[in-house]
Design an enzyme around this catalytic site. Sequence first.
Site, PDB file in Angstrom:
ATOM      1  N   GLU A 105       0.829  -1.199   0.000  1.00  0.00           N
ATOM      2  CA  GLU A 105       0.000   0.000   0.000  1.00  0.00           C
ATOM      3  C   GLU A 105       0.864   1.251   0.000  1.00  0.00           C
ATOM      4  O   GLU A 105       1.843   1.356   0.745  1.00  0.00           O
ATOM      5  CB  GLU A 105      -0.985   0.006   1.173  1.00  0.00           C
ATOM      6  CG  GLU A 105      -0.404  -0.008   2.558  1.00  0.00           C
ATOM      7  CD  GLU A 105      -1.486  -0.039   3.649  1.00  0.00           C
ATOM      8  OE1 GLU A 105      -2.528  -0.697   3.439  1.00  0.00           O
ATOM      9  OE2 GLU A 105      -1.270   0.598   4.697  1.00  0.00           O
ATOM     10  N   CYS A 106       0.510   2.181  -0.863  1.00  0.00           N
ATOM     11  CA  CYS A 106       1.145   3.490  -1.001  1.00  0.00           C
ATOM     12  C   CYS A 106       2.648   3.356  -1.287  1.00  0.00           C
ATOM     13  O   CYS A 106       3.032   3.100  -2.413  1.00  0.00           O
ATOM     14  CB  CYS A 106       0.859   4.351   0.226  1.00  0.00           C
ATOM     15  SG  CYS A 106       1.030   6.124  -0.107  1.00  0.00           S
ATOM     16  N   ALA A 107       3.496   3.479  -0.286  1.00  0.00           N
ATOM     17  CA  ALA A 107       4.935   3.331  -0.517  1.00  0.00           C
ATOM     18  C   ALA A 107       5.253   1.992  -1.171  1.00  0.00           C
ATOM     19  O   ALA A 107       6.113   1.902  -2.060  1.00  0.00           O
ATOM     20  CB  ALA A 107       5.697   3.465   0.796  1.00  0.00           C
TER      21      ALA A 107
END
Length: 453
Positions: free
Chosen positions: A336-338
Amino acid sequence: MPHLPRVVIAAPSSGAGKTTVATGLMAALTARGLKVSPHKVGPDYIDPGYHGLATGRPGRNLDAFLCGPERIEPLLRHGAAGADLAVVEGVMGMFDGASGRGELASTAQVAKLLRAPVVLVVDGSSQSRSVAALVHGFASWDPEVRLAGVILNRVASDRHEHLLREALEEGAGVPVLGAVRRTAAVATPSRHLGLVPVVERSAEALRAVAEMGELIAASVDLDAVLALARSAPPLRAEAWDPAAEVTPVAGRPRIALATGPAFSFSYAENAELLTAAGAELLPFDPLHDTRLPDGTSALVIGGGFPEVYAAQLSDNAPLRAAIADLAAGGAPIAAECAGLLYLGRELDGRPMCGVLDTTARMTERLTLGYREAVALHDSPLAAAGTRIRGHEFHRTTCTPGNGPTPAWAWRTPTGTPHTEGFTADNVHASYLHLHWAGAPSVAQRLTEAAAGR
């Protein structure tokens, strides 16, 4: 049930000094020999890191949007097991919550759910008698919120403090518990997403937290704060238990967790749910480790700041190759995200893992907000049709923003349909941050997928 003293630290708006006061209060009470359980309203990952340094316990979030109002008190009890009291730092202004949803996920709502007294941190700079009108408004806006004290912040002088106290004594009816002078000694550095996480600052962060504790101990009536915390009524709900949310799988599948400065965003409950589901967790640092932990059967890469460490992540070619091989071999991967950025082909022009056919770059635009999403396709995290709540918080963009089988769909605040993220048989990657206590099936499904390897 045992009584848990507790207090909520709120403010009229962001930037008033909540984090300094709350973290300093946690540190000062811990220095007295008390076991302080630290909590943060909302989804923020960074402030709880400072709370953890101050108390020696994991900083935990209380988010009524992500986890549901019904879980707020159970999560507090879970996190505060064995503690003498809980200190809860609020989010934004006291009555600010999920956009367009009234009080949902606001500090005020959480304070009411916990039946906890509230201490309001007021920025005293550039005002004197007007402070009484401000505090009176906050004290009377919602009668169910017990505004029990005020801490004045950024006070310029003894004379300034006298004027502020005099005004509050005359017109607000809320006791002043302390006055904190303006000081740069406890300033903490910030960048594009807020404070710099403690994992990146080490000795500097420890020193800043110690200075916060000394400042608050010298400026605030700690005995009065403790008395308020002890005035909270007994809690009513049972503690949240990760073991009651999942069913252990056989075989103790080994799930690798990316950690370190580049991937420091994680909720403690996520790991607790994976462990309760039967997984063995294997932390590793992609900045330094050149291979995945032995026996890795699944991989979790959470949020953080890969854009700050893009060069180091890219230079670690052996690990990038190992992750690409793991994905090609069919191992479940949740990012998720990073983690999404790391799995792509490039980040700001530097090669990444190449698992996903997308490139990422920094932008000037902040994407921020709660989301109500539905899974469009089966993945290691969710079956198609699963509904979930999450939040976005980033200044990067991916091109393309989703693959042929997107992870999620939701409607933007203006009602426009939006698809986002990437899924395959064994990969789920998205910008959406999830708090798994609000959706324990995520941990169950990932662990089962890892066990099936």
